[in-house]
Design a protein around this motif. Structure first.
Motif, PDB file in Angstrom:
ATOM      1  N   GLN A 137     -57.636  16.572 -30.862  1.00  0.00           N
ATOM      2  CA  GLN A 137     -56.733  17.192 -29.915  1.00  0.00           C
ATOM      3  C   GLN A 137     -55.283  17.054 -30.370  1.00  0.00           C
ATOM      4  N   ASN A 138     -54.936  15.944 -31.000  1.00  0.00           N
ATOM      5  CA  ASN A 138     -53.594  15.694 -31.513  1.00  0.00           C
ATOM      6  C   ASN A 138     -53.699  15.194 -32.952  1.00  0.00           C
ATOM      7  N   ARG A 139     -52.770  15.638 -33.789  1.00  0.00           N
ATOM      8  CA  ARG A 139     -52.784  15.171 -35.176  1.00  0.00           C
ATOM      9  C   ARG A 139     -51.422  15.423 -35.807  1.00  0.00           C
ATOM     10  N   VAL A 140     -51.037  14.548 -36.729  1.00  0.00           N
ATOM     11  CA  VAL A 140     -49.904  14.764 -37.625  1.00  0.00           C
ATOM     12  C   VAL A 140     -50.473  14.815 -39.032  1.00  0.00           C
ATOM     13  N   ASP A 141     -50.128  15.866 -39.780  1.00  0.00           N
ATOM     14  CA  ASP A 141     -50.816  16.093 -41.055  1.00  0.00           C
ATOM     15  C   ASP A 141     -49.938  16.934 -41.968  1.00  0.00           C
ATOM     16  N   PHE A 142     -50.309  16.976 -43.238  1.00  0.00           N
ATOM     17  CA  PHE A 142     -49.719  17.930 -44.170  1.00  0.00           C
ATOM     18  C   PHE A 142     -50.344  19.307 -43.938  1.00  0.00           C
ATOM     19  N   THR A 143     -49.528  20.346 -44.035  1.00  0.00           N
ATOM     20  CA  THR A 143     -50.068  21.694 -44.167  1.00  0.00           C
ATOM     21  C   THR A 143     -49.992  22.169 -45.614  1.00  0.00           C
ATOM     22  N   GLY A 181     -44.101  38.819 -69.866  1.00  0.00           N
ATOM     23  CA  GLY A 181     -44.744  38.936 -71.170  1.00  0.00           C
ATOM     24  C   GLY A 181     -46.151  39.483 -71.033  1.00  0.00           C
ATOM     25  N   PRO A 182     -46.799  39.787 -72.146  1.00  0.00           N
ATOM     26  CA  PRO A 182     -48.164  40.338 -72.083  1.00  0.00           C
ATOM     27  C   PRO A 182     -49.163  39.366 -71.472  1.00  0.00           C
ATOM     28  N   PHE A 183     -49.076  38.100 -71.838  1.00  0.00           N
ATOM     29  CA  PHE A 183     -50.015  37.102 -71.329  1.00  0.00           C
ATOM     30  C   PHE A 183     -49.315  36.245 -70.269  1.00  0.00           C
ATOM     31  N   GLN A 184     -49.902  36.202 -69.076  1.00  0.00           N
ATOM     32  CA  GLN A 184     -49.328  35.494 -67.945  1.00  0.00           C
ATOM     33  C   GLN A 184     -50.391  34.598 -67.302  1.00  0.00           C
ATOM     34  N   PHE A 185     -49.936  33.661 -66.488  1.00  0.00           N
ATOM     35  CA  PHE A 185     -50.896  32.852 -65.727  1.00  0.00           C
ATOM     36  C   PHE A 185     -50.232  32.320 -64.472  1.00  0.00           C
ATOM     37  N   TYR A 186     -51.060  31.884 -63.515  1.00  0.00           N
ATOM     38  CA  TYR A 186     -50.578  31.303 -62.260  1.00  0.00           C
ATOM     39  C   TYR A 186     -51.554  30.223 -61.833  1.00  0.00           C
ATOM     40  N   VAL A 187     -51.037  29.027 -61.517  1.00  0.00           N
ATOM     41  CA  VAL A 187     -51.860  27.910 -61.049  1.00  0.00           C
ATOM     42  C   VAL A 187     -51.181  27.295 -59.827  1.00  0.00           C
ATOM     43  N   GLN A 188     -51.948  27.042 -58.786  1.00  0.00           N
ATOM     44  CA  GLN A 188     -51.443  26.381 -57.586  1.00  0.00           C
ATOM     45  C   GLN A 188     -52.388  25.241 -57.238  1.00  0.00           C
ATOM     46  N   ALA A 189     -51.834  24.044 -57.078  1.00  0.00           N
ATOM     47  CA  ALA A 189     -52.665  22.863 -56.881  1.00  0.00           C
ATOM     48  C   ALA A 189     -52.030  21.934 -55.860  1.00  0.00           C
ATOM     49  N   GLY A 190     -52.882  21.148 -55.199  1.00  0.00           N
ATOM     50  CA  GLY A 190     -52.389  20.160 -54.256  1.00  0.00           C
ATOM     51  C   GLY A 190     -53.196  20.119 -52.983  1.00  0.00           C
ATOM     52  N   LEU A 191     -52.556  19.647 -51.921  1.00  0.00           N
ATOM     53  CA  LEU A 191     -53.178  19.467 -50.616  1.00  0.00           C
ATOM     54  C   LEU A 191     -52.776  20.627 -49.716  1.00  0.00           C
ATOM     55  N   TYR A 192     -53.708  21.107 -48.882  1.00  0.00           N
ATOM     56  CA  TYR A 192     -53.419  22.261 -48.027  1.00  0.00           C
ATOM     57  C   TYR A 192     -54.213  22.162 -46.734  1.00  0.00           C
ATOM     58  N   SER A 193     -53.759  22.936 -45.749  1.00  0.00           N
ATOM     59  CA  SER A 193     -54.457  23.047 -44.475  1.00  0.00           C
ATOM     60  C   SER A 193     -54.294  24.472 -43.977  1.00  0.00           C
ATOM     61  N   PHE A 194     -55.364  25.039 -43.408  1.00  0.00           N
ATOM     62  CA  PHE A 194     -55.343  26.404 -42.903  1.00  0.00           C
ATOM     63  C   PHE A 194     -55.547  26.399 -41.384  1.00  0.00           C
ATOM     64  N   PRO A 195     -54.488  26.245 -40.585  1.00  0.00           N
ATOM     65  CA  PRO A 195     -54.661  26.370 -39.137  1.00  0.00           C
ATOM     66  C   PRO A 195     -55.031  27.807 -38.772  1.00  0.00           C
ATOM     67  N   LEU A 196     -56.088  27.966 -37.977  1.00  0.00           N
ATOM     68  CA  LEU A 196     -56.587  29.281 -37.588  1.00  0.00           C
ATOM     69  C   LEU A 196     -56.838  29.291 -36.091  1.00  0.00           C
ATOM     70  N   LEU A 197     -56.353  30.309 -35.405  1.00  0.00           N
ATOM     71  CA  LEU A 197     -56.570  30.398 -33.971  1.00  0.00           C
ATOM     72  C   LEU A 197     -58.060  30.487 -33.652  1.00  0.00           C
ATOM     73  N   GLY A 198     -58.455  29.796 -32.600  1.00  0.00           N
ATOM     74  CA  GLY A 198     -59.836  29.872 -32.150  1.00  0.00           C
ATOM     75  C   GLY A 198     -60.835  29.248 -33.088  1.00  0.00           C
TER      76      GLY A 198
END
Length: 429
Positions: free
Chosen positions: A106-112, A123-140
């Motif tokens: 019901q209550n929480r303090v957390d990282f999002t 350039g011709p060759f590209q890349f993207y990386v995303q890493a770490g801690l996450y949270s997905f709050p979703l209604l309902g």
């Protein structure tokens, strides 16, 4: 006579030497040949991840020269405190499986977000990386801790793909990628609101596969062969097309479908949190329109989902249909207000609940939500509050005498509404 001949010869030689000296002087005083200008470093336009209109990206992300080109480093650090009234029960008929591995408090303090990005965007060759801690709050939808979500969803590296830019119009990429479907961002710092909407719950968050992109003038399009809801098997095709009518108006359509059935029930309960058996065997289409002019950003969209009937994998089939309007208004550079109103329903009947899959809150159920999110920006730091309310209709009530919980909110699943109060603060870098 001989003297005159010698004089003429000497004069000719001196004249020739003088001419050569003058030519040499001209050569020495001429401007040097132009030196090619050194290529400018760290001037690429950063478009990934995409940001909404209320939280600002770092306009000068860290950049480092490397043997393969300029490397950009960025990210977001954000935390949230919230109160849900009421939370979900610990094992409802609507969400029975995730409760085996997490708890909706019901209550929480957390990282999002405790996220870092590293990318080579040009350039011709590209890349993207995303890493770490996450949270997905979703209604309902239940909200577990960020540590539980990392385990249940996509692990500590949710996004990682390489890209080859064929020319100015065409590119191809492969790996773990953002999905093509929907009108809201995946991570909270990409959204107008802290929580994703009811329609967002039906969409692919991210997927693994291969994607071809096209961009020319007002047109943008992508087609991908992926694993759908992170199943690990390439059995989905998704795509999007957007057309920019003018500087202020854009229309688009996106969607996808599976081309092979996939029985996630054979993989265990934890696997089905990211890969629900119903949605992995579904088709979805969404149409949207965006108006962006000055302080205003308005995006209405409509969405339809269909789960294929296949009793061999436990799916009698179902459909959902809904629409939403998202809007944001920037009063100043440091204050904006965002809101969302939406409706979603599914087919079926409470009287005969076993004729269709439960995609919402029981057969024949529907839900309405509204959300208000004021945001304060201080350079790259922000703090925002949020109030949201969800009303459920035609839910299935509990029958505790027979050990059956309801499909709504609350510890017995009989509550038909939920209020959420949230505060999120952090910064982008």
């Amino acid at each position: 006579m001989a003297f005159k001949t010698t004089l003429r010869a000497t004069t000719a030689v001196l004249a020739l030497l003088a001419t050569g000296s003058a030519y040499a002087a001209d050569m020495s005083s001429a401007a040097p040949a132009p030196v090619p200008a050194a290529p400018e470093h760290c001037k690429a336009t950063i478009s990934t991840p995409a940001y909404g209109p209320t939280i600002k990206a770092n306009p000068n992300p860290s950049c480092f020269a490397s043997p393969i080109g300029d490397i950009y480093v960025g990210g977001a650090v954000t935390g949230v405190a919230y109160n849900f009234s009421p939370p979900f029960n610990p094992g409802s008929a609507t969400f029975p499986l995730p409760f085996n591995t997490g708890r909706d408090e019901q209550n929480r303090v957390d990282f999002t977000n405790l996220m870092a990005t590293i990318q080579k965007p040009d350039g011709p060759f590209q890349f993207y990386v995303q890493a770490g801690l996450y949270s997905f709050p979703l209604l309902g939808f239940p909200l577990y801790s960020s540590f539980d979500q990392n385990s249940l969803f996509f692990g500590p590296v949710p996004i990682a793909y390489g890209k080859y830019q064929i020319n100015d119009e065409w590119s191809v990429q492969a790996g773990r990628m953002f999905g093509n479907i929907g009108s809201e961002g995946l991570f909270t710092y990409q959204r107008m609101n802290i929580s994703g909407g009811l329609l967002f719950n039906q969409e692919i968050f991210l997927n693994q596969g291969v994607q071809v992109n096209y961009s020319s003038g007002p047109w943008n399009a992508s087609v991908a062969v992926t694993d759908g809801f992170f199943s690990g098997e390439l059995n989905w095709v998704t795509g999007l097309v957007t057309y920019k009518i003018d500087d202020n108006n854009t229309i688009g359509i996106n969607g996808g479908t599976h081309f092979n059935k996939f029985n996630s029930l054979m993989r265990g309960s934890k696997f089905q949190y990211a890969t629900p058996n119903t949605l992995q065997n579904s088709s979805i289409v969404s149409v949207n329109y965006t108006y962006a002019n000055g302080p205003w950003t308005i995006t209405p969209y409509a969405q339809y989902t269909s789960v294929e009937r296949d009793l061999s994998i436990g799916n009698p089939g179902a459909e959902t249909y809904g629409g939403a309007v998202l809007a944001a208004y920037s009063f100043t550079d440091w204050f904006s207000l965002a809101g969302r109103v939406e409706y979603i329903g599914q087919n079926g009947s409470r009287i005969s609940p076993f004729g269709v899959n439960n995609l919402l809150y029981g057969a024949g159920s529907s839900a309405v939500s509204y959300t208000v999110t004021p945001t304060f920006n201080f350079d790259r730091f922000f703090v925002r509050g949020e109030y949201s309310h969800v009303d459920l209709y035609d839910i299935q009530r509990s029958d505790l005498a027979n050990g059956l919980l309801g499909t709504g909110f609350g510890r017995t699943g009989d509550r038909k509404s939920q209020d959420r109060f949230m505060v999120e603060a952090g910064f982008t870098f």
